[in-house]
Design a protein around this motif. Structure first.
Motif, PDB file in Angstrom:
ATOM      1  N   VAL A 289      -0.051  -7.247 -15.706  1.00 32.20           N
ATOM      2  CA  VAL A 289      -0.435  -8.609 -16.090  1.00 32.20           C
ATOM      3  C   VAL A 289       0.421  -9.632 -15.356  1.00 32.20           C
ATOM      4  N   ALA A 290       1.734  -9.409 -15.327  1.00 34.02           N
ATOM      5  CA  ALA A 290       2.638 -10.400 -14.748  1.00 34.02           C
ATOM      6  C   ALA A 290       2.517 -10.490 -13.233  1.00 34.02           C
ATOM      7  N   ALA A 291       2.234  -9.369 -12.567  1.00 34.61           N
ATOM      8  CA  ALA A 291       2.277  -9.352 -11.095  1.00 34.61           C
ATOM      9  C   ALA A 291       0.906  -9.449 -10.444  1.00 34.61           C
ATOM     10  N   ARG A 292      -0.144  -9.596 -11.233  1.00 40.38           N
ATOM     11  CA  ARG A 292      -1.487  -9.605 -10.655  1.00 40.38           C
ATOM     12  C   ARG A 292      -1.662 -10.793  -9.714  1.00 40.38           C
ATOM     13  N   GLY A 293      -2.149 -10.512  -8.506  1.00 38.76           N
ATOM     14  CA  GLY A 293      -2.477 -11.559  -7.555  1.00 38.76           C
ATOM     15  C   GLY A 293      -1.301 -12.176  -6.824  1.00 38.76           C
ATOM     16  N   LEU A 294      -0.085 -11.724  -7.104  1.00 39.61           N
ATOM     17  CA  LEU A 294       1.084 -12.342  -6.470  1.00 39.61           C
ATOM     18  C   LEU A 294       1.076 -12.096  -4.961  1.00 39.61           C
ATOM     19  N   ASP A 295       1.438 -13.124  -4.208  1.00 39.18           N
ATOM     20  CA  ASP A 295       1.538 -13.017  -2.759  1.00 39.18           C
ATOM     21  C   ASP A 295       3.011 -13.035  -2.375  1.00 39.18           C
ATOM     22  N   ILE A 296       3.528 -11.874  -1.982  1.00 41.31           N
ATOM     23  CA  ILE A 296       4.927 -11.758  -1.562  1.00 41.31           C
ATOM     24  C   ILE A 296       4.915 -11.350  -0.091  1.00 41.31           C
ATOM     25  N   PRO A 297       5.188 -12.283   0.823  1.00 44.04           N
ATOM     26  CA  PRO A 297       5.073 -11.999   2.256  1.00 44.04           C
ATOM     27  C   PRO A 297       5.943 -10.826   2.691  1.00 44.04           C
ATOM     28  N   LYS A 298       5.353  -9.977   3.523  1.00 50.39           N
ATOM     29  CA  LYS A 298       6.059  -8.848   4.152  1.00 50.39           C
ATOM     30  C   LYS A 298       6.762  -7.956   3.134  1.00 50.39           C
ATOM     31  N   LEU A 299       6.086  -7.675   2.035  1.00 50.08           N
ATOM     32  CA  LEU A 299       6.644  -6.761   1.029  1.00 50.08           C
ATOM     33  C   LEU A 299       6.544  -5.328   1.551  1.00 50.08           C
ATOM     34  N   PRO A 300       7.673  -4.619   1.711  1.00 45.88           N
ATOM     35  CA  PRO A 300       7.620  -3.276   2.307  1.00 45.88           C
ATOM     36  C   PRO A 300       6.930  -2.227   1.446  1.00 45.88           C
ATOM     37  N   ALA A 301       7.107  -2.320   0.108  1.00 44.82           N
ATOM     38  CA  ALA A 301       6.637  -1.199  -0.707  1.00 44.82           C
ATOM     39  C   ALA A 301       6.261  -1.629  -2.113  1.00 44.82           C
ATOM     40  N   VAL A 302       5.387  -0.828  -2.705  1.00 45.49           N
ATOM     41  CA  VAL A 302       5.016  -0.907  -4.121  1.00 45.49           C
ATOM     42  C   VAL A 302       5.280   0.461  -4.723  1.00 45.49           C
ATOM     43  N   ILE A 303       5.926   0.493  -5.895  1.00 40.93           N
ATOM     44  CA  ILE A 303       6.242   1.764  -6.561  1.00 40.93           C
ATOM     45  C   ILE A 303       5.539   1.808  -7.907  1.00 40.93           C
ATOM     46  N   ASN A 304       4.794   2.875  -8.135  1.00 41.09           N
ATOM     47  CA  ASN A 304       4.166   3.110  -9.432  1.00 41.09           C
ATOM     48  C   ASN A 304       5.120   3.965 -10.273  1.00 41.09           C
ATOM     49  N   TYR A 305       5.974   3.301 -11.059  1.00 40.56           N
ATOM     50  CA  TYR A 305       6.875   4.022 -11.962  1.00 40.56           C
ATOM     51  C   TYR A 305       6.042   4.761 -13.003  1.00 40.56           C
ATOM     52  N   ASP A 306       5.062   4.053 -13.579  1.00 42.67           N
ATOM     53  CA  ASP A 306       4.040   4.658 -14.441  1.00 42.67           C
ATOM     54  C   ASP A 306       2.725   4.587 -13.684  1.00 42.67           C
ATOM     55  N   ARG A 323      -0.205  -6.897   3.347  1.00 40.37           N
ATOM     56  CA  ARG A 323      -1.035  -8.101   3.384  1.00 40.37           C
ATOM     57  C   ARG A 323      -0.967  -8.764   4.762  1.00 40.37           C
ATOM     58  N   MET A 324      -2.092  -9.350   5.165  1.00 45.45           N
ATOM     59  CA  MET A 324      -2.202 -10.075   6.437  1.00 45.45           C
ATOM     60  C   MET A 324      -1.673  -9.258   7.620  1.00 45.45           C
ATOM     61  N   GLY A 325      -2.114  -8.003   7.705  1.00 48.40           N
ATOM     62  CA  GLY A 325      -1.796  -7.167   8.846  1.00 48.40           C
ATOM     63  C   GLY A 325      -0.448  -6.495   8.825  1.00 48.40           C
ATOM     64  N   GLU A 326       0.379  -6.779   7.827  1.00 46.50           N
ATOM     65  CA  GLU A 326       1.711  -6.160   7.748  1.00 46.50           C
ATOM     66  C   GLU A 326       1.602  -4.715   7.260  1.00 46.50           C
ATOM     67  N   PRO A 327       2.484  -3.808   7.723  1.00 51.94           N
ATOM     68  CA  PRO A 327       2.479  -2.432   7.202  1.00 51.94           C
ATOM     69  C   PRO A 327       3.017  -2.386   5.780  1.00 51.94           C
ATOM     70  N   GLY A 328       2.658  -1.346   5.059  1.00 56.92           N
ATOM     71  CA  GLY A 328       3.119  -1.218   3.675  1.00 56.92           C
ATOM     72  C   GLY A 328       3.160   0.230   3.237  1.00 56.92           C
ATOM     73  N   GLN A 329       3.774   0.447   2.082  1.00 63.23           N
ATOM     74  CA  GLN A 329       3.924   1.794   1.522  1.00 63.23           C
ATOM     75  C   GLN A 329       3.747   1.733   0.016  1.00 63.23           C
ATOM     76  N   VAL A 330       2.892   2.600  -0.515  1.00 60.40           N
ATOM     77  CA  VAL A 330       2.735   2.762  -1.961  1.00 60.40           C
ATOM     78  C   VAL A 330       3.337   4.112  -2.332  1.00 60.40           C
ATOM     79  N   ILE A 331       4.278   4.104  -3.293  1.00 66.07           N
ATOM     80  CA  ILE A 331       4.944   5.336  -3.735  1.00 66.07           C
ATOM     81  C   ILE A 331       4.623   5.542  -5.206  1.00 66.07           C
ATOM     82  N   SER A 332       3.940   6.621  -5.514  1.00 62.86           N
ATOM     83  CA  SER A 332       3.578   6.937  -6.894  1.00 62.86           C
ATOM     84  C   SER A 332       4.477   8.048  -7.406  1.00 62.86           C
ATOM     85  N   LEU A 333       5.226   7.765  -8.486  1.00 62.43           N
ATOM     86  CA  LEU A 333       6.139   8.743  -9.077  1.00 62.43           C
ATOM     87  C   LEU A 333       5.455   9.479 -10.221  1.00 62.43           C
ATOM     88  N   GLY A 334       5.731  10.764 -10.355  1.00 60.70           N
ATOM     89  CA  GLY A 334       5.160  11.533 -11.463  1.00 60.70           C
ATOM     90  C   GLY A 334       5.432  13.007 -11.290  1.00 60.70           C
TER      91      GLY A 334
END
Length: 446
Positions: A289-306, A323-334
């Motif tokens: 809810v809190a982070a939906r739609g946020l634009d954080i330029p050149k964010l390297p990674a997103v982590i799914n703790y849950d 975003r906008m052509g920048e590379p990124g990484q999604v890390i899902s923990l479990g």
């Protein structure tokens, strides 16, 4: 596109509009109701800002309402719109829940042309007659897949019904949901559907990794990931209790992290987000809810703790990076079971989920192999040499190593012999035996 827009567009370093910006400009500027579907990070805010502002008259009161699902997104959108609105001498006011109502009422007295806010706060101000909407000609519903659900749907409809009957409507979303196919039923107007999700090319290369970590070791794994150079991440939790527990632990361990939750005061939330954007903290612990739609330029990674329980949740979380052509990484923990469930959930999507491992202060797709113990080889014995007379003599042997004396075990300290406990006869039993002896003696003498 207006001439003022074109100059500012070039000054910001953009070469050409994105797919959604190009597709909705004409219909939205031409008073048509529009539903715009585009991937996260494709410039949807600018897509509805440019055509919406082009039809507004400076000094003519509130003419545009923009509805956002959270305080952070409303403030972010108002900043983007204000950057473009000043080119046309237009004013923007942000009205969000949790902020001081009196201050917001004072802002309305300055007669802004654009109001950006959360649905609940806007409806309260309309009902209190603090917010006049009789001149509103356009209402934008951003993140429509989220706002048009549950009780919020009725709030959005109430805001739309308070405006004039011929008000123009614009809906924007990154994901498609069933209600977006029934907009006429809920709002009583035909809506033009524009879907550019397949044509959009703004998304950078995003890797989707599965990191097997048990629940009890996830906090430790977050600390280990911070050893990677220039690593920053938005960390998603499902339960606020778990988030607070991790945040408290990190605070005491002096980990570079902060929280972004709906129960914090607006000042605290703004500070946490500003610190994260400017790199003063490296982990931002948050919820969907809190982070939906946020634009954080050149964010390297997103982590799914849950791990998310719905496909749309994963889409919006993953959309914060790359975003906008920048590379990124999604890390899902479990654990193994959790990661299997996530694969099943996303099997009909285009995401390529790959197991990753943390080794040598970096993430790798190669499974680490345990080092094998090298066996100790015995030194071969040297055969004896024969002399001319047939006698055998020992050949030259390697230099003798000094004989190792057997290690003497230290004598264990002598334990004292256990003392034998004295048995105490029962006095009653002893007396009983004496009485029997005297009775027998008396009987013998009788």
């Amino acid at each position: 596109m207006l001439e003022q827009y074109q100059k500012h567009f070039n000054a910001l370093g953009y070469t050409q509009p994105t797919a959604i910006q190009e597709a909705v400009y004409g219909p939205l500027a031409g008073d048509q109701n529009v539903l715009g579907l585009a991937p996260t990070g494709s410039g949807k805010t600018v897509a509805f800002t440019l055509p919406a502002l082009a039809n507004l008259l400076p000094g003519d009161g509130i003419q545009l309402l923009v509805l956002e699902p959270s305080q952070e997104l409303a403030i972010q959108t108002s900043r983007v719109m204000r950057d473009w609105a000043k080119l046309l001498d237009l004013k923007v006011a942000a009205l969000t829940g949790g902020a001081n109502v009196k201050r917001q009422t004072e802002r309305l007295k300055k007669r802004p042309e654009i109001v950006v806010g959360t649905p609940g706060r806007l409806l309260n101000l309309i009902q209190d007659r603090k917010l006049k909407v009789h001149l509103v000609s356009l209402i934008i519903v951003d993140e429509a897949d989220d706002l048009l659900t549950g009780d919020t749907l009725e709030t959005v409809r109430a805001v739309a019904q308070a405006a004039p009957a011929d008000v123009q409507l614009g809906f924007f979303s990154a994901t498609d949901t069933p209600i977006l196919h029934d907009l006429k039923q809920w709002f009583g107007q035909e809506v033009m559907r524009i879907d550019v999700r397949d044509q959009d090319q703004t998304q950078g290369t995003v890797r989707h990794g599965l990191l097997e970590v048990g629940m009890g070791k996830r906090d430790q794994m977050l600390k280990r990931l911070l050893a990677m150079p220039n690593f920053r991440a938005l960390v998603f939790f499902k339960q606020s209790n778990t988030l607070r527990h991790t945040a408290t632990k990190f605070y005491h361990d002096h980990v570079s992290a902060a929280s972004l939750t709906s129960d914090l005061r607006q000042v605290q939330r703004e500070k946490a987000l500003a610190d994260f954007r400017q790199g003063r903290i490296r982990l931002l612990l948050t919820t969907d809810v809190a982070a939906r739609g946020l634009d954080i330029p050149k964010l390297p990674a997103v982590i799914n703790y849950d791990l998310p329980s719905e496909v749309n949740e994963y889409v919006h979380r993953a959309g914060r990076t790359g975003r906008m052509g920048e590379p990124g990484q999604v890390i899902s923990l479990g654990d193994d079971h959790d990661l299997r469930d996530l694969k099943k959930l996303l099997r009909d999507t285009d995401y390529q989920l790959v197991p990753v491992y943390f080794q040598g202060k970096q993430l790798t797709t190669e499974r680490p192999v345990a080092a094998k113990a090298t066996p100790v080889t015995e030194q071969p014995t040297t055969p004896a040499a024969t002399t001319g007379d047939g006698a055998t003599t020992p050949s030259a042997a390697p230099a003798a190593t000094p004989e190792r004396k057997p290690r003497r075990r230290s004598a264990a300290p002598a334990q004292p012999a256990p003392t034998k406990k004295k048995k105490h006869k029962n006095r009653h039993t002893k007396n009983k035996g004496m009485r029997k002896k005297w009775r027998d003696h008396d009987a013998h003498n009788a």
